[in-house]
Write a protein that holds these residues in place. Sequence first.
Motif, PDB file in Angstrom:
ATOM      1  N   HIS A  21       9.887   4.867  46.586  1.00 36.72           N
ATOM      2  CA  HIS A  21       9.215   4.241  47.740  1.00 36.72           C
ATOM      3  C   HIS A  21       9.556   2.759  47.732  1.00 36.72           C
ATOM      4  O   HIS A  21       9.136   2.015  46.827  1.00 36.72           O
ATOM      5  CB  HIS A  21       7.689   4.428  47.656  1.00 36.72           C
ATOM      6  N   GLU A  42       2.134   0.953  50.349  1.00 35.48           N
ATOM      7  CA  GLU A  42       3.046   1.195  51.473  1.00 35.48           C
ATOM      8  C   GLU A  42       2.290   1.360  52.794  1.00 35.48           C
ATOM      9  O   GLU A  42       2.897   1.431  53.855  1.00 35.48           O
ATOM     10  CB  GLU A  42       3.935   2.409  51.194  1.00 35.48           C
ATOM     11  N   TRP A  43       0.964   1.440  52.733  1.00 35.06           N
ATOM     12  CA  TRP A  43       0.146   1.532  53.949  1.00 35.06           C
ATOM     13  C   TRP A  43      -0.388   0.161  54.392  1.00 35.06           C
ATOM     14  O   TRP A  43      -1.216   0.078  55.307  1.00 35.06           O
ATOM     15  CB  TRP A  43      -1.037   2.479  53.710  1.00 35.06           C
ATOM     16  N   HIS A  90       9.685   4.813  56.133  1.00 37.46           N
ATOM     17  CA  HIS A  90       8.321   5.249  55.864  1.00 37.46           C
ATOM     18  C   HIS A  90       7.490   5.091  57.131  1.00 37.46           C
ATOM     19  O   HIS A  90       8.030   4.810  58.210  1.00 37.46           O
ATOM     20  CB  HIS A  90       7.731   4.462  54.682  1.00 37.46           C
ATOM     21  N   HIS A  91       6.176   5.244  57.013  1.00 37.77           N
ATOM     22  CA  HIS A  91       5.337   5.187  58.217  1.00 37.77           C
ATOM     23  C   HIS A  91       5.444   3.846  58.929  1.00 37.77           C
ATOM     24  O   HIS A  91       5.162   3.755  60.130  1.00 37.77           O
ATOM     25  CB  HIS A  91       3.860   5.404  57.868  1.00 37.77           C
ATOM     26  N   TYR A 134      13.661  10.680  52.214  1.00 36.65           N
ATOM     27  CA  TYR A 134      12.312  10.760  52.777  1.00 36.65           C
ATOM     28  C   TYR A 134      12.406  10.186  54.201  1.00 36.65           C
ATOM     29  O   TYR A 134      13.044   9.143  54.404  1.00 36.65           O
ATOM     30  CB  TYR A 134      11.355   9.921  51.926  1.00 36.65           C
ATOM     31  N   TRP A 185      12.800  14.946  53.115  1.00 37.18           N
ATOM     32  CA  TRP A 185      11.392  15.014  52.724  1.00 37.18           C
ATOM     33  C   TRP A 185      10.559  14.400  53.857  1.00 37.18           C
ATOM     34  O   TRP A 185      10.408  13.200  53.956  1.00 37.18           O
ATOM     35  CB  TRP A 185      11.194  14.226  51.438  1.00 37.18           C
ATOM     36  N   ASP A 187       7.042  13.829  56.195  1.00 38.43           N
ATOM     37  CA  ASP A 187       5.716  13.500  55.689  1.00 38.43           C
ATOM     38  C   ASP A 187       4.705  13.307  56.819  1.00 38.43           C
ATOM     39  O   ASP A 187       5.089  13.001  57.954  1.00 38.43           O
ATOM     40  CB  ASP A 187       5.806  12.198  54.865  1.00 38.43           C
ATOM     41  N   ARG A 216       6.325  19.564  54.721  1.00 34.15           N
ATOM     42  CA  ARG A 216       5.604  18.503  55.446  1.00 34.15           C
ATOM     43  C   ARG A 216       6.314  18.131  56.749  1.00 34.15           C
ATOM     44  O   ARG A 216       5.879  17.220  57.438  1.00 34.15           O
ATOM     45  CB  ARG A 216       5.409  17.279  54.550  1.00 34.15           C
ATOM     46  N   ASP A 229      -0.622  15.131  47.013  1.00 35.08           N
ATOM     47  CA  ASP A 229      -0.145  14.122  46.051  1.00 35.08           C
ATOM     48  C   ASP A 229      -0.880  14.258  44.723  1.00 35.08           C
ATOM     49  O   ASP A 229      -2.111  14.282  44.702  1.00 35.08           O
ATOM     50  CB  ASP A 229      -0.389  12.713  46.608  1.00 35.08           C
ATOM     51  N   TRP A 251       2.311   4.375  45.612  1.00 37.13           N
ATOM     52  CA  TRP A 251       3.720   4.769  45.800  1.00 37.13           C
ATOM     53  C   TRP A 251       4.569   3.526  45.956  1.00 37.13           C
ATOM     54  O   TRP A 251       5.582   3.336  45.283  1.00 37.13           O
ATOM     55  CB  TRP A 251       3.861   5.701  47.001  1.00 37.13           C
TER      56      TRP A 251
HETATM   57  O1  FHN Z   1       1.074   8.629  53.477  1.00 37.54           O
HETATM   58  C1  FHN Z   1       2.076   9.009  52.567  1.00 37.54           C
HETATM   59  C2  FHN Z   1       2.072   8.118  51.351  1.00 37.54           C
HETATM   60  O2  FHN Z   1       2.302   6.786  51.730  1.00 37.54           O
HETATM   61  C3  FHN Z   1       3.176   8.587  50.384  1.00 37.54           C
HETATM   62  O3  FHN Z   1       4.463   8.479  50.997  1.00 37.54           O
HETATM   63  C4  FHN Z   1       2.894  10.059  50.012  1.00 37.54           C
HETATM   64  C5  FHN Z   1       3.959  10.618  49.079  1.00 37.54           C
HETATM   65  O4  FHN Z   1       3.695  12.005  48.898  1.00 37.54           O
HETATM   66  N1  FHN Z   1       2.918  10.869  51.235  1.00 37.54           N
HETATM   67  C6  FHN Z   1       1.883  10.500  52.179  1.00 37.54           C
HETATM   68  C7  FHN Z   1       0.499  10.796  51.641  1.00 37.54           C
HETATM   69  O5  FHN Z   1       0.490  12.136  51.169  1.00 37.54           O
END
Ligand code: FHN
Length: 423
Positions: A21, A42-43, A90-91, A134, A185, A187, A216, A229, A251
Amino acid sequence: MVKADQVKEWWRQAKYGMFIHWGVYSFLGGEWQGKRTPFVAEWIMARENISREDYLDVAKEFNPEDFDADTIVALAKKSGMKYIVYTAKHHDGFAMYHSKCCQDNIIDATPFERDPLKELSSACKKEGIKLCLYYSHAQDWLHPQGYNLVTRDNKALDFDAYLEEKALPQLEELLTNYGDIGLIWFDSPIIISKENSQRVYDLVKRLQPECMINYRIGNECGDYYCTGDNQLPSTPMDVDWEMPGTTNDSWGYKYYDHNWKDPSETLRWLVRVNSRGGNYLLNVGPDGNGLIPAESANILEEVGDWLSRNGQGIYASKIAPMPTYVREGVEMTYRPGKLYLHIFDQCDKEHIPLFCIKNKVKKIAILSTGEALTYEDRDTPVSQLHEHILVINLPKEKREKYATVICIEIEGDLEFTTMDKLS
Ligand code: FHN
């Protein structure tokens, strides 16, 4: 072997992968304007309500010149990890590769002038590590139509526009420009429709038919299951599944999170996941300079050293097809003709009983040294639940650091007695 199984074989044998991450959030290290976020690092953009403008201003300071793909891949290899899953996006919506379809990426929006994914791709190819990606295909906090589970009314969004303008074109460039990709991957598919999950699935398989996809992606699409997780199933699951786990509690890099799982705990997670039939995808969070924290690297290397002596009981291993009611601190894995007992410190016995096994034993030894162990093969009175019981002698002085693996070589395929077989 059917085609689908052939595609998955590398992954089924791998048992252990590195999750990475890494993003603009890594530069913040879990802190925004002097406040430490209580959430995973990361959020931070969504949880601390950082505006698009402010987040892109942070990106203008992000210049991870110490990033070295060869060093990261070498760590994965030394740690015994067989694949790497890298956060391409990522998000937060910030692409950690040179995206041509969106300016919010590490080349166009930071002073950093290299494409880390290009470097990672060639380092993985050189070292025989599977490169996987990811991609957060639903949440995207920089795109106005991407889902944001914290600050947006997601029902009001034109999610199709987000897919068309960003997610699908980015997946196309990721699956075209960086060589073979072992798996994608996906998510947080919380609100993606079945149609849209299928659209994303079909795109991946059109571009790289052998690229695996995790569950996912949403809506029961996907080639293998992901647990929550750090959530270990209580019993073995004879399906393709993986558990993502953290080395500390975040992460993304959090400079003040030193709650590292030590080597013994990390190894126990790995063995418990494998003994239940799963892969362990263990995370590292490189910092704002692109460096993996030394503490977590050292832990991975310790576990890798153990694996270099005991990997036969892990890689390509299967669920031991027998009741796993062994003692606390003892886990079992299996290969045809060989049963492996992984003895952790939580089991302090010097005489390890093994019930139910009916096969003739050829040899019992410590896996890492080959040193034979004595054992008793006790017949038990018919009234007992088991026809006979093996008691293996493991003197304390023969134990290995972190865990000792006892390898029981048997004649033929494993046969065992269970209660229902006694009726
Ligand atoms: O929201 C994401 C989190 O930031 C991280 O990437 C995890 C990794 O499994 N996946 C989500 C939460 O389950």
